[in-house]
Design a protein around this motif. Sequence first.
Motif, short mmCIF file in Angstrom:
data_model
loop_
_atom_site.label_atom_id
_atom_site.label_comp_id
_atom_site.label_asym_id
_atom_site.label_seq_id
_atom_site.Cartn_x
_atom_site.Cartn_y
_atom_site.Cartn_z
N PHE A 142 9.96 -9.26 28.70
CA PHE A 142 9.84 -9.52 26.85
C PHE A 142 11.20 -9.93 26.28
CE2 PHE A 142 5.60 -7.14 27.82
CZ PHE A 142 4.82 -8.31 27.55
N CYS B 276 12.47 -13.08 26.80
CA CYS B 276 11.88 -14.17 25.93
C CYS B 276 12.15 -14.32 24.77
CB CYS B 276 10.32 -13.77 26.24
SG CYS B 276 9.34 -14.88 25.25
N ILE C 218 3.13 -7.17 21.90
CA ILE C 218 4.31 -7.70 22.13
C ILE C 218 4.19 -9.16 22.52
CG2 ILE C 218 6.50 -7.93 23.51
CD1 ILE C 218 6.33 -4.59 23.48
N THR C 219 3.32 -9.40 23.39
CA THR C 219 2.87 -10.80 23.83
C THR C 219 2.39 -11.44 22.36
OG1 THR C 219 2.15 -9.95 25.87
CG2 THR C 219 1.41 -12.42 25.08
N ALA D 148 5.60 -12.34 20.54
CA ALA D 148 6.24 -13.49 21.30
C ALA D 148 5.71 -14.55 21.20
CB ALA D 148 6.49 -13.21 22.79
#
Length: 146
Positions: free
Chosen positions: A5, A8, A123-124, A127
């Motif tokens: 993460f 990314c 968090i995904t 992002a």
Amino acid sequence: MDHEFARCFTKDLDSLAKEVELCNEEILWLVLPGITNSIGNLTQHLIGNLNHFIGATLGETGYVRNREREFAEAYLTKTEMIAKITETSAMLEQVIGSLTELDLLKKFPYETFGYEMTTGHMITKLASHLGYHLGQINYMRRISTN
């Protein structure tokens, strides 16, 4: 923990800084016809979003967000914006890098979208949100400089 993460976010924030660097102050704050926000306002929004949801919420950095201001004002210069992107990237590396696999499975403290989700899920989403606005910024910059 060296987390995917963090890599990314770092990659996309580096790209965001490059996009801002390619803009002059006029283009940074230009609102194109049919578009609601400028590159500068979207960048301020991304800085605020990540510092709020990851920095303050997960890393307890003390960051206080003013979301309305992110869209309503041109409060950062180009140079300040690039510095804030760099600071945000460093914060993300530290905070996300400190999370364990167990932390990622825990419930995220806010129900931002009206439902519970894990920290990893949030968090995904963050992002994805960064990538979405980065793409908008890239197109806006290219349209504005041609």
